[in-house]
Design a protein around this motif. Structure first.
Motif, PDB file in Angstrom:
ATOM      1  N   ASP A 374    -100.694  -0.579  45.924  1.00 17.12           N
ATOM      2  CA  ASP A 374    -101.587  -0.780  44.787  1.00 17.12           C
ATOM      3  C   ASP A 374    -103.042  -0.878  45.222  1.00 17.12           C
ATOM      4  O   ASP A 374    -103.369  -0.683  46.398  1.00 17.12           O
ATOM      5  N   GLU A 375    -103.913  -1.200  44.264  1.00 12.11           N
ATOM      6  CA  GLU A 375    -105.345  -1.254  44.548  1.00 12.11           C
ATOM      7  C   GLU A 375    -105.692  -2.401  45.496  1.00 12.11           C
ATOM      8  O   GLU A 375    -106.678  -2.320  46.242  1.00 12.11           O
ATOM      9  N   HIS A 378    -105.516  -0.860  48.804  1.00 11.60           N
ATOM     10  CA  HIS A 378    -106.626   0.073  48.979  1.00 11.60           C
ATOM     11  C   HIS A 378    -107.918  -0.659  49.320  1.00 11.60           C
ATOM     12  O   HIS A 378    -108.685  -0.228  50.195  1.00 11.60           O
ATOM     13  N   THR A 391    -112.522   6.717  49.857  1.00 12.28           N
ATOM     14  CA  THR A 391    -111.944   7.714  48.966  1.00 12.28           C
ATOM     15  C   THR A 391    -110.834   8.427  49.716  1.00 12.28           C
ATOM     16  O   THR A 391    -111.059   9.005  50.778  1.00 12.28           O
ATOM     17  N   TYR A 392    -109.650   8.388  49.172  1.00 13.76           N
ATOM     18  CA  TYR A 392    -108.512   8.992  49.843  1.00 13.76           C
ATOM     19  C   TYR A 392    -108.517  10.511  49.661  1.00 13.76           C
ATOM     20  O   TYR A 392    -109.025  11.032  48.659  1.00 13.76           O
ATOM     21  N   LYS A 398    -102.769   9.242  43.088  1.00 10.81           N
ATOM     22  CA  LYS A 398    -103.251   8.046  42.384  1.00 10.81           C
ATOM     23  C   LYS A 398    -102.810   8.079  40.922  1.00 10.81           C
ATOM     24  O   LYS A 398    -102.930   9.106  40.248  1.00 10.81           O
ATOM     25  N   ASP A 400    -102.213   5.594  37.044  1.00  8.40           N
ATOM     26  CA  ASP A 400    -102.578   4.398  36.295  1.00  8.40           C
ATOM     27  C   ASP A 400    -101.426   3.408  36.203  1.00  8.40           C
ATOM     28  O   ASP A 400    -101.641   2.197  36.117  1.00  8.40           O
ATOM     29  N   LEU A 405     -96.411   7.206  38.122  1.00  7.94           N
ATOM     30  CA  LEU A 405     -96.218   7.551  39.543  1.00  7.94           C
ATOM     31  C   LEU A 405     -94.815   8.097  39.755  1.00  7.94           C
ATOM     32  O   LEU A 405     -94.629   9.151  40.373  1.00  7.94           O
ATOM     33  N   PRO A 464    -105.210   0.919  40.067  1.00  8.87           N
ATOM     34  CA  PRO A 464    -104.241   2.014  40.068  1.00  8.87           C
ATOM     35  C   PRO A 464    -103.235   1.874  41.198  1.00  8.87           C
ATOM     36  O   PRO A 464    -103.425   1.084  42.130  1.00  8.87           O
ATOM     37  N   TYR A 466    -100.702   3.961  44.099  1.00  9.76           N
ATOM     38  CA  TYR A 466    -100.801   5.116  44.984  1.00  9.76           C
ATOM     39  C   TYR A 466     -99.442   5.461  45.581  1.00  9.76           C
ATOM     40  O   TYR A 466     -98.604   4.590  45.813  1.00  9.76           O
TER      41      TYR A 466
END
Length: 540
Positions: A374-375, A378, A391-392, A398, A400, A405, A464, A466
């Motif tokens: 999750d964020e 990140h 930035t990936y 990514k 919401d 997902l 978001p 991932y």
């Protein structure tokens, strides 16, 4: 063939850790020694590694609390009940590793103890909280002209020693990243590249051992069943080299060969070690009658490819090992059913799941698989080459919501929802009764966040979300290898010795242990190189 026919006492095939260690020992015994490296870089597989060396009861541990008996007790635990092991051969290796470590340290290789570094499975019978894990660090300038030929670290941020990570920094992720950035231009070599740099400094820079780059050995020469030379293909064509004392094969395993996945019994296998690891050792050994045996269990890890990265100095695609990134909080790994299949904080705990085949559904049970996070992850933690908050690349998807997902990636929505809810409950209590994530002190310190009660557990709640599809990677530790004895002499199927031929590292089957011990492969590599040269010269 070239008209020159040079003569050397010892030839080391491979310019990695084992070849450099053998060359260093041979030089100091008075040998005319030559290292032959097929690529334009020295360092081999070890340069890509974490740089750990595991040696029980070594001279650097001054506590006096360790012993060979305790070391064997620990290895018995790692091996597992009911699995056969040649105890006499294992004891001989352990004794040799102590002697080799002391000798190389006295010869100038900057080996040092990593404080606060427990055995992988501590606490367990015979394990220690500290004392068996060793590292080396070198300033790049000390390698002179060889610095430009040193294989770079592909997966680790160098500049900080393991001792600092486990001691002064106490596993603080933020402090570690900040210090690495501060030292970025200092060319302070640590981890695997620091280890091989220590051996390269002593053998190549300080002692001036000959090393021919871009010379791939294609054949062994024999007379009356004895190996007496090699043929190497170089930029100017083949060169025939006569060898008086012995040839040491130190070229690694076969992870880049076409049949590697089949041999290791995994769904697929992309070799994360350098492209030079292609099975030359097995080919050369078998050409003169050597037998190949299965040693340690297959060992693979998970990783991914980012932004068309390539191995340094080549255009060969490079997949990044994600060993230390899979254990951070706020992340988990799931299969297509949305289910976890192992302790993500220790990469070795996932191997059994990756090799599991569902005979009813006729498919691999846990592959393909994805890292889901999750964020919170990140913002707080690095992912491969990407710093927190970066930035990936497009490989990291990514979304919401977790439902989105699952739908887009191809994971069971219901399965993922149940798994995440259960996992978040574990994060709240700090315990993972399913797979024991965060129960190993080694994983908590090496791959976790000390700001959490359980450094490896954190809920997946903040959007978001991932997803990164993972790939099975080899790390050079192949299960098949040349059979050797305690002196590193290569054997035929009947157990007889091939005179003049020796092997070390991943080219030689690991017969001392079926399981995995962090750092054993590196220590084993320089130990058998040491034993090989000693045997050539009839010394201990």
């Amino acid at each position: 063939m070239s008209g020159r026919k040079p003569v050397y006492d010892v030839v080391c095939i491979g310019g990695g850790l084992g070849g450099l260690a053998g060359a260093l020992r041979a030089h100091d015994l008075g040998a005319r020694v030559l290292v032959l490296e097929r690529s334009s870089m020295v360092g081999g597989v070890a340069a890509y590694s974490g740089g750990f060396c595991w040696v029980g009861a070594n001279h650097l541990d001054t506590s006096g609390s360790d012993s060979l008996e305790r070391t064997e007790e620990y290895l018995d635990y790692v091996q597992g009940a009911g699995r056969p092991v040649d105890r006499q051969a294992r004891r001989a290796y352990l004794e040799s590793s102590i002697r080799a470590t002391r000798w190389f340290a006295e010869a100038g290789v900057p080996l040092s103890l990593i404080r606060n570094a427990p055995d992988l499975y501590h606490p367990s019978p015979g394990s220690t909280e500290q004392g068996r894990l060793i590292e080396a660090a070198v300033h790049g300038a000390e390698l002179g002209e060889w610095r430009q030929h040193l294989r770079p670290s592909a997966y680790y941020r160098t500049g900080i020693t393991r001792d600092e990570i486990y001691h002064e920094l106490e596993g603080d992720v933020g402090a570690r990243l900040a210090l690495a950035e501060e030292r970025r231009d200092a060319d302070f070599l640590t981890h695997g590249v620091g280890l091989v740099a220590g051996f390269a400094r002593e053998a190549l820079a300080r002692r001036g051992v000959e090393c021919w780059l871009e010379h791939r050995v294609t054949a062994l020469r024999t007379e009356s069943d004895r190996v007496v030379g090699v043929v190497a293909e170089g930029p100017d064509g083949p060169v025939e080299i006569t060898v008086v004392k012995g040839v040491l094969i130190a070229v690694g395993g076969y992870g880049n060969s076409a049949d590697a996945a089949e041999l290791e019994d995994v769904p697929e296998l992309v070799e994360a070690a350098p492209p030079v690891v292609a099975g030359d050792g097995l080919t050369l050994g078998q050409s003169v009658g050597a037998t190949v045996v299965r040693g340690a269990d297959p060992f693979v890890v998970l990783g991914a490819r980012f932004e068309n990265q390539a191995h340094p100095g080549t255009d060969v695609p490079m997949f990044t090992q994600l060993l230390e990134y899979l254990g951070f909080p706020h992340s988990l790994i799931v299969n297509r059913d949305g289910m976890r299949f192992g302790d993500e904080s220790y990469y070795g705990a996932l191997i059994r799941g990756l090799r599991s085949f569902d005979t009813r559904k006729k498919r691999w049970a846990n592959y393909p698989c994805w890292l889901v996070f999750d964020e919170n992850y990140h913002k707080r933690y690095p992912l491969g080459p990407y710093l927190p908050g970066s930035t990936y690349p497009e490989e990291v998807l990514k979304f919401d919501t977790l439902d989105e997902l699952a739908d887009k990636v191809g994971i069971s929505k219901e399965g993922l929802a149940v798994t995440v809810e259960r996992f978040n409950g574990f994060a709240a209590t700090g315990e993972d009764p399913d797979f024991g994530r965060g129960s190993l002190p080694f994983a908590r310190r090496a791959y976790g966040d000390p700001n959490y009660d359980n450094p490896n557990l954190g809920p997946i709640v903040e959007p978001p979300f991932y997803a990164l599809q993972l790939t099975v990677l080899g790390v050079g530790l192949c299960s098949l290898g040349l059979a050797i004895d305690e002196h590193a002499r290569v054997q035929r199927r009947d157990g007889s010795i091939i005179p003049g031929l020796y092997a070390t590292g991943n080219a030689a089957a690991t017969r001392e242990l079926k399981g995995y011990v962090t750092g054993l492969a590196n220590a084993r590599n320089y130990t058998y190189a040491f034993n090989a040269v000693n045997d050539m010269y009839g010394v201990d």
